[in-house]
Each structure stands twice: as structure tokens, then as C-alpha cells.
Design a protein around this motif. Sequence first.
Motif, PDB file in Angstrom:
ATOM      1  N   ILE A  71       2.939  27.691  69.883  1.00 46.07           N
ATOM      2  CA  ILE A  71       2.047  28.464  69.033  1.00 46.07           C
ATOM      3  C   ILE A  71       2.402  29.949  69.075  1.00 46.07           C
ATOM      4  CG2 ILE A  71      -0.343  29.227  68.759  1.00 46.07           C
ATOM      5  CD1 ILE A  71      -1.167  26.414  69.702  1.00 46.07           C
ATOM      6  N   THR A  72       2.753  30.446  70.250  1.00 38.54           N
ATOM      7  CA  THR A  72       3.172  31.849  70.369  1.00 38.54           C
ATOM      8  C   THR A  72       4.373  32.131  69.489  1.00 38.54           C
ATOM      9  OG1 THR A  72       2.339  31.993  72.637  1.00 38.54           O
ATOM     10  CG2 THR A  72       3.968  33.629  71.968  1.00 38.54           C
ATOM     11  N   THR A  73       5.331  31.178  69.479  1.00 36.87           N
ATOM     12  CA  THR A  73       6.511  31.333  68.616  1.00 36.87           C
ATOM     13  C   THR A  73       6.100  31.385  67.151  1.00 36.87           C
ATOM     14  OG1 THR A  73       7.892  30.155  70.204  1.00 36.87           O
ATOM     15  CG2 THR A  73       8.723  30.301  67.952  1.00 36.87           C
ATOM     16  N   LEU A  74       5.192  30.482  66.781  1.00 28.52           N
ATOM     17  CA  LEU A  74       4.729  30.471  65.396  1.00 28.52           C
ATOM     18  C   LEU A  74       3.996  31.764  65.037  1.00 28.52           C
ATOM     19  CD1 LEU A  74       3.429  26.806  65.100  1.00 28.52           C
ATOM     20  CD2 LEU A  74       5.305  27.797  63.818  1.00 28.52           C
ATOM     21  N   MET A  75       3.176  32.245  65.953  1.00 27.54           N
ATOM     22  CA  MET A  75       2.429  33.463  65.685  1.00 27.54           C
ATOM     23  C   MET A  75       3.345  34.670  65.560  1.00 27.54           C
ATOM     24  SD  MET A  75      -0.728  32.555  65.412  1.00 27.54           S
ATOM     25  CE  MET A  75      -1.907  33.820  65.829  1.00 27.54           C
ATOM     26  N   LYS A  76       4.405  34.700  66.367  1.00 27.54           N
ATOM     27  CA  LYS A  76       5.375  35.790  66.266  1.00 27.54           C
ATOM     28  C   LYS A  76       6.080  35.739  64.917  1.00 27.54           C
ATOM     29  CE  LYS A  76       6.406  36.462  71.191  1.00 27.54           C
ATOM     30  NZ  LYS A  76       7.434  36.352  72.248  1.00 27.54           N
ATOM     31  N   THR A  77       6.459  34.524  64.499  1.00 31.20           N
ATOM     32  CA  THR A  77       7.102  34.370  63.192  1.00 31.20           C
ATOM     33  C   THR A  77       6.152  34.801  62.083  1.00 31.20           C
ATOM     34  OG1 THR A  77       8.407  32.515  64.015  1.00 31.20           O
ATOM     35  CG2 THR A  77       8.224  32.728  61.629  1.00 31.20           C
ATOM     36  N   LEU A  78       4.894  34.389  62.211  1.00 30.62           N
ATOM     37  CA  LEU A  78       3.891  34.748  61.218  1.00 30.62           C
ATOM     38  C   LEU A  78       3.694  36.260  61.156  1.00 30.62           C
ATOM     39  CD1 LEU A  78       1.785  33.793  59.201  1.00 30.62           C
ATOM     40  CD2 LEU A  78       0.183  33.531  61.090  1.00 30.62           C
ATOM     41  N   SER A  88       0.436  26.319  57.149  1.00 29.03           N
ATOM     42  CA  SER A  88       1.077  25.856  55.916  1.00 29.03           C
ATOM     43  C   SER A  88       1.427  27.006  54.984  1.00 29.03           C
ATOM     44  CB  SER A  88       0.157  24.868  55.190  1.00 29.03           C
ATOM     45  OG  SER A  88      -1.078  25.502  54.867  1.00 29.03           O
ATOM     46  N   ALA A  89       0.624  28.067  55.011  1.00 28.71           N
ATOM     47  CA  ALA A  89       0.889  29.200  54.102  1.00 28.71           C
ATOM     48  C   ALA A  89       2.151  29.950  54.469  1.00 28.71           C
ATOM     49  CB  ALA A  89      -0.297  30.162  54.116  1.00 28.71           C
ATOM     50  N   THR A  90       2.588  29.832  55.715  1.00 28.04           N
ATOM     51  CA  THR A  90       3.750  30.619  56.140  1.00 28.04           C
ATOM     52  C   THR A  90       5.058  29.945  55.807  1.00 28.04           C
ATOM     53  OG1 THR A  90       3.921  29.584  58.320  1.00 28.04           O
ATOM     54  CG2 THR A  90       2.392  31.430  58.098  1.00 28.04           C
ATOM     55  N   GLY A  91       5.020  28.638  55.596  1.00 31.89           N
ATOM     56  CA  GLY A  91       6.273  27.914  55.363  1.00 31.89           C
ATOM     57  C   GLY A  91       7.102  27.800  56.617  1.00 31.89           C
ATOM     58  N   THR A  92       6.530  28.123  57.766  1.00 32.59           N
ATOM     59  CA  THR A  92       7.264  28.053  59.027  1.00 32.59           C
ATOM     60  C   THR A  92       7.316  26.614  59.512  1.00 32.59           C
ATOM     61  OG1 THR A  92       6.445  30.234  59.591  1.00 32.59           O
ATOM     62  CG2 THR A  92       7.386  28.921  61.385  1.00 32.59           C
ATOM     63  N   ARG A  93       8.489  26.193  59.887  1.00 31.68           N
ATOM     64  CA  ARG A  93       8.646  24.830  60.360  1.00 31.68           C
ATOM     65  C   ARG A  93       8.276  24.745  61.837  1.00 31.68           C
ATOM     66  NH1 ARG A  93      14.183  21.151  60.207  1.00 31.68           N
ATOM     67  NH2 ARG A  93      13.238  19.252  61.054  1.00 31.68           N
ATOM     68  N   LEU A  94       7.391  23.777  62.155  1.00 29.65           N
ATOM     69  CA  LEU A  94       6.942  23.601  63.531  1.00 29.65           C
ATOM     70  C   LEU A  94       7.909  22.679  64.242  1.00 29.65           C
ATOM     71  CD1 LEU A  94       4.716  24.102  65.610  1.00 29.65           C
ATOM     72  CD2 LEU A  94       3.551  22.056  64.766  1.00 29.65           C
ATOM     73  N   ILE A 154       4.286  38.890  58.076  1.00 30.73           N
ATOM     74  CA  ILE A 154       3.242  39.829  57.637  1.00 30.73           C
ATOM     75  C   ILE A 154       3.806  41.242  57.576  1.00 30.73           C
ATOM     76  CG2 ILE A 154       1.079  40.939  58.357  1.00 30.73           C
ATOM     77  CD1 ILE A 154       0.168  38.203  59.406  1.00 30.73           C
ATOM     78  N   ASP A 155       4.552  41.641  58.613  1.00 33.79           N
ATOM     79  CA  ASP A 155       5.155  42.985  58.631  1.00 33.79           C
ATOM     80  C   ASP A 155       6.140  43.156  57.485  1.00 33.79           C
ATOM     81  OD1 ASP A 155       3.663  43.514  60.876  1.00 33.79           O
ATOM     82  OD2 ASP A 155       5.287  43.085  62.298  1.00 33.79           O
ATOM     83  N   THR A 156       6.933  42.101  57.232  1.00 36.73           N
ATOM     84  CA  THR A 156       7.910  42.156  56.137  1.00 36.73           C
ATOM     85  C   THR A 156       7.207  42.312  54.796  1.00 36.73           C
ATOM     86  OG1 THR A 156       9.473  40.768  57.367  1.00 36.73           O
ATOM     87  CG2 THR A 156       9.786  40.915  54.990  1.00 36.73           C
ATOM     88  N   LEU A 157       6.118  41.567  54.595  1.00 39.70           N
ATOM     89  CA  LEU A 157       5.371  41.657  53.340  1.00 39.70           C
ATOM     90  C   LEU A 157       4.732  43.034  53.173  1.00 39.70           C
ATOM     91  CD1 LEU A 157       3.702  38.130  53.252  1.00 39.70           C
ATOM     92  CD2 LEU A 157       5.377  39.013  51.639  1.00 39.70           C
ATOM     93  N   LYS A 158       4.265  43.628  54.260  1.00 43.16           N
ATOM     94  CA  LYS A 158       3.679  44.964  54.177  1.00 43.16           C
ATOM     95  C   LYS A 158       4.736  45.996  53.786  1.00 43.16           C
ATOM     96  CE  LYS A 158      -0.223  44.375  57.355  1.00 43.16           C
ATOM     97  NZ  LYS A 158      -0.825  44.770  58.652  1.00 43.16           N
TER      98      LYS A 158
END
Length: 426
Positions: free
Chosen positions: A368-375, A290-296, A379-383
Motif C-alpha cells: 500500500i505504501t508503494t501504491l500511495m507513493k505512486t499515487l 482504480s482511478a490511478t491506473g496503477t497496477r497492484l 498527483i504532483d505530476t498533475l499539479k
Amino acid sequence: MPVPMIQGNVTIVDTPGIGDNDQEDVARRMMNYLQNALAVVFIINVANAGGVQNDRLVRIIKHTRDSMTGQMFCFSPEDTLFVLNKWDSIEDDEENEEFFESTKTKLQTIWREVDDRHILKLSAIKALKQNIYKTMFANFKRTLQEVITKNKNKRVEVHLEFLKSFLEKYTDISSTKLEEAEQEMEEICNKRTLVQEELSKREKVKQQADKDLPRIIDRFLEVVTDNLYQHINTDDFKCKMFKGTEKITRFYIETELNSHINKEIIDWQNANIRNIFQTSFIEKIRHRFSATGTRLRVDDWKTDSMPRESDTGLLKWNIWDRFGYFIDLINFDKCREKAFQNNLRQFSKGKLKENVSEMGTNVIENEITTLMKTLQKEIDTLKMKECTILEDYRKCDVKKVALMSLKKKISRLNASFIHIENMYTV
């Protein structure tokens, strides 16, 4: 020169012959210097054709008067001195007074602001020889000193006013710029805080997902297995499996039922696994992300066929089970029932879970792999964004330090200015 009145960095500018046509350059330089003058003294030769000559001196005086307009910082036209030199050449007292009054009238016409006290008589040659001319010279010196002192103080006042205005202006500017820099740094800090919060959320979600999602997948497979197990043990399922088997020989009934069960299990998985995932587990996974705003997004999950017997070991038939059918060939219904039950015994919950895990696990893990890649991408973008913010903060801090240093310098200049101002106002 050892003359007291010109000591203390006082300069006398002598411009002989500026009335001549061939002395235009000298005249121009004199006009350019006027704005720096503390006193302007016109020396009029009264022995030369009556003193004030319209074709020469008048032109110079008018030109000088016009040049003063708007250019003199510390000198006013009323402070101009007119010295009538060679006064000793006029010997008759009556003629002397008439000439003086006539000259004053001419000068007042040419120079409207002239002060009568600044039209002076003088004899430079006899200034130190005869008392009357000594008095004239003393009067000239006193008047010149008054003008110089007045305009010197005025010059100081003008410069002090300029410095005061300058310091006030740049004090305000430096204070405003410093406030802007501090506000900008505060905004940058707020941005960094927001980015750090978002980054922390996503990193926690990723860590939690790595920890919890395998358990969710296992629980999902258990739910699918339970639903499938209940389905194949219902009367409706058995009726569906028996449908169309009446004309099949007793010897081949077990093979036909095996084919029906395989097909039904495949159809059930295609029809129900997606629905079970969406109704029972998708919200749990969404909650994790939910914190990522990524649509499943769950794509259609289908499988063309069940795994082969050689792959699962679920559908192998024991030869002794087959032999049992020969014992009861006389009763077809009983033979079919026994074949059906023997098939079902092969599908324990454990075996069914192994069967559905191949399709269910692959589909869920892919999503889930797709979601984790998006997540991870977020994270990289925020860094990277945090690094940019830190660089902006560093630049702003450098600017703030420079402005603080400038403000301190201006403050020291203000203190010095107040000291100087007090010296001249006492």
C-alpha cells in the motif's frame, strides 16, 4: 509662385538639358520621379532644327515611354502632353499647318498612345500679349488641368483601393487569429478540466485509502485468523500432527507436538496468506486505486519461522499443565491427545491474529505504501501539468487581448476609410 493651377501642394519638376550626354544624372533622377507624376509635359522647341530631333528628343521620349511601363500608378501614356513652344517663330500660315501635321505624325510614331488633343501649340513669350497666343495658353492650361484632375482622382482611387484591400486583408487576418486564439483558449480550458478531474479523482482516492485501508487490513487479518483457526481444529490437522509420534516417549510428546504445530502453522501461512489476499482483498484495494491506473503487484510472501515464544507468549507451557501428564503416563494415546488439546488451547483467535499480523500487516502495508507513493507522484505530476496549462492560458489570453485591440483599431480605420471613400465618390 502665385499661379492658381499649381496651388494646393502641386510641384513642378523642371529638368533642363536632359538630352545632353553630360546630364545623365539629371535624366536618371527624372526617370525615377516619373512614377509620382500626375502629368508629363514635353516642351518641344520648334525653332530648334525642326522641333522633333531623332538624335536627341526622340531618344528622351522613347526612354521616358519605356520607363512608364508597369511603374506609373496613376498616370497613363495617353495623358502625356506635347507642347510645341515658340510657335510664333513660324510666321507663314501654310508652313505653320504643314509643320504641325508633320510633327503630329512624328510624335504618333514615337508615342503610339498620344492623343491629338494633347499636342498643343504655345508661345510662352507672347502668351499674355496677343490674343491668338493667349488662346493657345488658355487651351494648354485647361488641358493640363484636366489631366492633373483626372490623374489626381486616379491616384486617390489607387490609394483608396490599396487601403481597402489592406484593411480587408488585415480584418480577415485579425478575425482569423482571434478565432484561433479563442479556440486555443477553449482547448486549454478543456485540457485543464480533464487534468482537474484526474487530479480530483486521485486526491479523493488517496483520502479514501487513508481512511479505509486500515480497516481492510484489519478485516484481512481477521479472515486469515479465522481460516487458520478452522484449519488447526480439523481432524486432518490432528492426524497430521500425530503422524510420526508413535515412538516418542510420553514425557516428550508435548514438546514434539508443539514443534509440529509451529511448523504446520508457518507452512500454512506461507501457502495460504497470499491466496487469501488475492482472492478476497486484492480487488477491494484495486477498487480503491482504480482511478490511478496503477497496477497492484503482490510479491511472494514467505516467512522462515514463527515468532519465538518469548515474542508472542503463545507457546508458553504452564508447569501445572506439564505436571498433569505424569498422572496419565500409562495411556500414551490419551496422553498425546491431552498434549495436543493443551497446545490448541494456547492458540485462541486473538492470539492467532497477533501471530499473523506481524507478517500480513507488514506485507500489505509495504504494498500500500508503494501504491500511495505512486499515487502521490501522479498527483504532483498533475499539479505541475495544471500550472503549465495555466501559464499557456495566460499567454493565450494576452494574445487574445492584443488581437481584440488590433481588431478595434482596424474597425476604426475601416470607419475612417468609408468616410473618406464617400467624400471622393460623391
